[in-house]
Design a protein around this motif. Structure first.
Motif, PDB file in Angstrom:
ATOM      1  N   GLY A   1       0.397  -1.230  -0.086  1.00  0.00           N
ATOM      2  CA  GLY A   1       0.247   0.198  -0.120  1.00  0.00           C
ATOM      3  C   GLY A   1       1.077   1.255  -0.227  1.00  0.00           C
ATOM      4  N   ALA A   2       1.715   1.359  -0.759  1.00  0.00           N
ATOM      5  CA  ALA A   2       3.100   1.962  -0.244  1.00  0.00           C
ATOM      6  C   ALA A   2       3.276   2.997  -1.238  1.00  0.00           C
ATOM      7  CB  ALA A   2       4.592   2.186  -0.305  1.00  0.00           C
ATOM      8  N   ILE A   3       3.294   4.041  -1.749  1.00  0.00           N
ATOM      9  CA  ILE A   3       2.707   5.115  -2.958  1.00  0.00           C
ATOM     10  C   ILE A   3       4.269   5.321  -3.580  1.00  0.00           C
ATOM     11  CG2 ILE A   3       2.677   7.287  -3.413  1.00  0.00           C
ATOM     12  CD1 ILE A   3       0.433   7.251  -0.831  1.00  0.00           C
ATOM     13  N   ALA A   4       4.390   4.999  -4.900  1.00  0.00           N
ATOM     14  CA  ALA A   4       5.792   4.541  -6.035  1.00  0.00           C
ATOM     15  C   ALA A   4       5.914   5.431  -5.811  1.00  0.00           C
ATOM     16  CB  ALA A   4       5.867   3.132  -6.745  1.00  0.00           C
ATOM     17  N   VAL A   5       7.038   5.932  -6.231  1.00  0.00           N
ATOM     18  CA  VAL A   5       7.668   7.575  -6.974  1.00  0.00           C
ATOM     19  C   VAL A   5       8.641   7.398  -7.876  1.00  0.00           C
ATOM     20  CG1 VAL A   5       8.525  10.240  -6.501  1.00  0.00           C
ATOM     21  CG2 VAL A   5       6.664   8.872  -5.014  1.00  0.00           C
ATOM     22  N   PRO A   6       8.360   7.538  -9.498  1.00  0.00           N
ATOM     23  CA  PRO A   6       8.540   6.677 -10.237  1.00  0.00           C
ATOM     24  C   PRO A   6       9.601   8.642 -10.978  1.00  0.00           C
ATOM     25  CG  PRO A   6       7.182   6.109 -11.444  1.00  0.00           C
ATOM     26  CD  PRO A   6       7.072   7.275 -10.378  1.00  0.00           C
ATOM     27  N   PRO A   7      10.973   8.256 -10.944  1.00  0.00           N
ATOM     28  CA  PRO A   7      11.402   9.479 -11.507  1.00  0.00           C
ATOM     29  C   PRO A   7      11.182   9.679 -12.377  1.00  0.00           C
ATOM     30  CG  PRO A   7      13.173   8.117 -11.858  1.00  0.00           C
ATOM     31  CD  PRO A   7      11.985   7.436 -11.389  1.00  0.00           C
TER      32      PRO A   7
ATOM     33  N   TYR B   1      10.130  10.927 -16.515  1.00  0.00           N
ATOM     34  CA  TYR B   1      10.805  11.688 -17.277  1.00  0.00           C
ATOM     35  C   TYR B   1      11.069  13.299 -16.316  1.00  0.00           C
ATOM     36  CZ  TYR B   1      11.580   8.114 -19.874  1.00  0.00           C
ATOM     37  OH  TYR B   1      11.919   6.889 -20.868  1.00  0.00           O
ATOM     38  N   THR B   2      10.490  13.231 -14.839  1.00  0.00           N
ATOM     39  CA  THR B   2      10.590  14.532 -14.955  1.00  0.00           C
ATOM     40  C   THR B   2      11.394  15.797 -14.887  1.00  0.00           C
ATOM     41  OG1 THR B   2      10.613  13.518 -12.112  1.00  0.00           O
ATOM     42  CG2 THR B   2       8.632  13.760 -13.556  1.00  0.00           C
ATOM     43  N   ASN B   3      12.632  15.108 -14.860  1.00  0.00           N
ATOM     44  CA  ASN B   3      13.536  16.186 -15.448  1.00  0.00           C
ATOM     45  C   ASN B   3      14.166  15.858 -15.943  1.00  0.00           C
ATOM     46  OD1 ASN B   3      16.458  17.450 -14.815  1.00  0.00           O
ATOM     47  ND2 ASN B   3      15.353  18.683 -13.265  1.00  0.00           N
ATOM     48  N   GLU B   4      14.732  16.136 -16.965  1.00  0.00           N
ATOM     49  CA  GLU B   4      16.391  16.335 -18.367  1.00  0.00           C
ATOM     50  C   GLU B   4      17.499  16.009 -17.779  1.00  0.00           C
ATOM     51  OE1 GLU B   4      18.240  20.744 -18.402  1.00  0.00           O
ATOM     52  OE2 GLU B   4      16.877  20.020 -20.386  1.00  0.00           O
ATOM     53  N   VAL B   5      17.746  15.194 -16.783  1.00  0.00           N
ATOM     54  CA  VAL B   5      19.193  14.762 -16.103  1.00  0.00           C
ATOM     55  C   VAL B   5      18.201  13.096 -16.633  1.00  0.00           C
ATOM     56  CG1 VAL B   5      19.740  16.893 -14.108  1.00  0.00           C
ATOM     57  CG2 VAL B   5      17.769  14.769 -13.500  1.00  0.00           C
ATOM     58  N   MET B   6      17.167  12.924 -16.366  1.00  0.00           N
ATOM     59  CA  MET B   6      16.938  11.241 -16.561  1.00  0.00           C
ATOM     60  C   MET B   6      17.125  10.798 -18.009  1.00  0.00           C
ATOM     61  SD  MET B   6      16.083  10.896 -13.252  1.00  0.00           S
ATOM     62  CE  MET B   6      15.524   9.028 -13.698  1.00  0.00           C
ATOM     63  N   PHE B   7      17.494  11.784 -19.587  1.00  0.00           N
ATOM     64  CA  PHE B   7      17.590  11.181 -20.164  1.00  0.00           C
ATOM     65  C   PHE B   7      19.193  10.878 -20.591  1.00  0.00           C
ATOM     66  CE2 PHE B   7      13.934  14.012 -21.203  1.00  0.00           C
ATOM     67  CZ  PHE B   7      12.908  12.884 -21.407  1.00  0.00           C
ATOM     68  N   ALA B   8      20.186  12.218 -19.635  1.00  0.00           N
ATOM     69  CA  ALA B   8      21.340  12.416 -19.527  1.00  0.00           C
ATOM     70  C   ALA B   8      21.744  10.349 -19.334  1.00  0.00           C
ATOM     71  CB  ALA B   8      22.225  12.724 -19.455  1.00  0.00           C
ATOM     72  N   ALA B   9      20.981  10.323 -17.661  1.00  0.00           N
ATOM     73  CA  ALA B   9      21.372   9.066 -16.845  1.00  0.00           C
ATOM     74  C   ALA B   9      20.715   7.733 -18.001  1.00  0.00           C
ATOM     75  CB  ALA B   9      20.847   9.445 -16.279  1.00  0.00           C
ATOM     76  N   GLY B  10      20.673   7.930 -19.254  1.00  0.00           N
ATOM     77  CA  GLY B  10      20.105   6.540 -19.686  1.00  0.00           C
ATOM     78  C   GLY B  10      18.646   6.098 -20.200  1.00  0.00           C
ATOM     79  N   GLY B  11      17.531   7.608 -18.880  1.00  0.00           N
ATOM     80  CA  GLY B  11      16.377   7.329 -19.344  1.00  0.00           C
ATOM     81  C   GLY B  11      15.709   5.787 -18.964  1.00  0.00           C
TER      82      GLY B  11
ATOM     83  N   HIS C   1      18.106  13.973  -8.571  1.00  0.00           N
ATOM     84  CA  HIS C   1      16.771  14.189  -8.724  1.00  0.00           C
ATOM     85  C   HIS C   1      15.595  13.663  -8.124  1.00  0.00           C
ATOM     86  CE1 HIS C   1      12.988  15.293 -10.642  1.00  0.00           C
ATOM     87  NE2 HIS C   1      13.509  14.718 -11.868  1.00  0.00           N
ATOM     88  N   GLN C   2      15.755  12.321  -8.289  1.00  0.00           N
ATOM     89  CA  GLN C   2      14.893  11.234  -8.108  1.00  0.00           C
ATOM     90  C   GLN C   2      14.941  11.385  -6.323  1.00  0.00           C
ATOM     91  OE1 GLN C   2      15.610   7.113  -9.103  1.00  0.00           O
ATOM     92  NE2 GLN C   2      14.161   5.995  -7.539  1.00  0.00           N
ATOM     93  N   THR C   3      15.826  11.181  -5.571  1.00  0.00           N
ATOM     94  CA  THR C   3      15.641  11.978  -4.500  1.00  0.00           C
ATOM     95  C   THR C   3      14.764  12.817  -3.959  1.00  0.00           C
ATOM     96  OG1 THR C   3      18.209  10.871  -3.758  1.00  0.00           O
ATOM     97  CG2 THR C   3      16.947  11.830  -2.211  1.00  0.00           C
ATOM     98  N   LYS C   4      15.196  14.188  -4.640  1.00  0.00           N
ATOM     99  CA  LYS C   4      14.208  14.841  -4.360  1.00  0.00           C
ATOM    100  C   LYS C   4      13.142  15.086  -4.607  1.00  0.00           C
ATOM    101  CE  LYS C   4      14.778  19.799  -5.385  1.00  0.00           C
ATOM    102  NZ  LYS C   4      14.114  20.823  -6.272  1.00  0.00           N
ATOM    103  N   ARG C   5      12.426  14.358  -5.701  1.00  0.00           N
ATOM    104  CA  ARG C   5      11.325  14.743  -6.158  1.00  0.00           C
ATOM    105  C   ARG C   5      10.110  13.358  -4.632  1.00  0.00           C
ATOM    106  NH1 ARG C   5       7.440  13.567  -9.610  1.00  0.00           N
ATOM    107  NH2 ARG C   5       7.074  11.287 -10.558  1.00  0.00           N
TER     108      ARG C   5
END
Ligand SMILES: Cc1cc2nc3c(=O)[nH]c(=O)nc-3n(C[C@H](O)[C@H](O)[C@H](O)COP(=O)(O)O)c2cc1C
Length: 203
Positions: free
Chosen positions: A143-149, A151-161, A185-189
């Motif tokens: 019943g946890a809430i999963a927070v996927p990163p 494509y919420t920030n452009e840094v995700m693309f450079a890291a393999g997307g 970014h993933q941590t902050k989000r």
């Protein structure tokens, strides 16, 4: 994000996920969260570990890292997991840890935990997505809430997307600045959403 408690819980045999988790813990501290940095207990037999010099060295080097208890899940508002792929799924060490959470689960104490996952594999297409899906499957049962990163920030693309969570090629030398930025970014989000949920639930 001062009132958010973050547990960064990782399993690593040879150091990749240890470093990824460390970056997440640092990002959590920078964001003002209260952070616990925890390793999942090694369960492999010593004979197996002894056959792999990197594994043996990593265990020795991380002796002082606190081991995750199930109570740490209850303590946390947000949890970031990092674990390598094992044939497209989670390592048995992580599964063993999850197998101890039945008590908390029955009591509903894992409901609304805000969670996010990271992983690594030897190959660029070696099972990163399916490993994170395996992780999130357990989270959904909690019943946890999963927070996927995503494509919420452009840094995700450079890291393999990988929208499911930051994923890296195995080996600390492959953990470049792009991966570091994406982990931040993933941590902050994750912390932001945990903050909103905690505030909303406390109203
Ligand atoms: C039993 C086992 C199964 C694995 N399966 C895969 C696989 O299917 N594909 C792949 O790319 N890497 C695979 N790997 C490589 C690991 O994912 C890699 O060693 C790990 O990402 C390194 O992370 P660590 O340094 O944090 O331990 C496997 C490793 C082991 C020991």
């Amino acid at each position: 994000m001062k009132d958010v408690k973050l547990a960064v819980i990782y399993y690593s045999s040879t150091g990749t996920n240890h470093q990824m988790a460390k970056w997440a813990a640092e990002a959590g501290e920078e964001a003002g969260a209260e952070v616990k940095f925890l390793k999942i207990k090694e369960t492999a037999p010593q004979e197996a570990i002894n056959e792999n010099e990197d594994w043996k060295k990593h265990i020795e080097a991380t002796q002082d890292v606190q081991t995750a208890a199930v109570d740490d899940l209850e303590w946390a508002d947000a949890i970031i997991f990092s674990a390598p792929t094992r044939y497209g799924s989670l390592p048995s060490q992580v599964q063993s840890y999850f197998d101890m959470t039945g008590g908390l689960w029955f009591q509903g104490k894992l409901v609304n935990k805000v969670v996010s996952g990271m992983t690594s594999a030897q190959n660029p297409h070696g099972g990163q997505e399916s490993t994170l899906l395996a992780l999130y499957k357990t989270m959904f049962h909690w019943g946890a809430i999963a927070v996927p990163p995503a494509y919420t920030n452009e840094v995700m693309f450079a890291a393999g997307g990988n929208p499911y969570g930051v994923s890296a090629d195995a080996g600390k030398d492959n953990l470049n600045q792009e991966i570091h930025k994406a982990i931040k970014h993933q941590t902050k989000r994750t912390l932001e959403l945990a903050g909103y949920i905690k505030t909303g639930l406390n109203k």
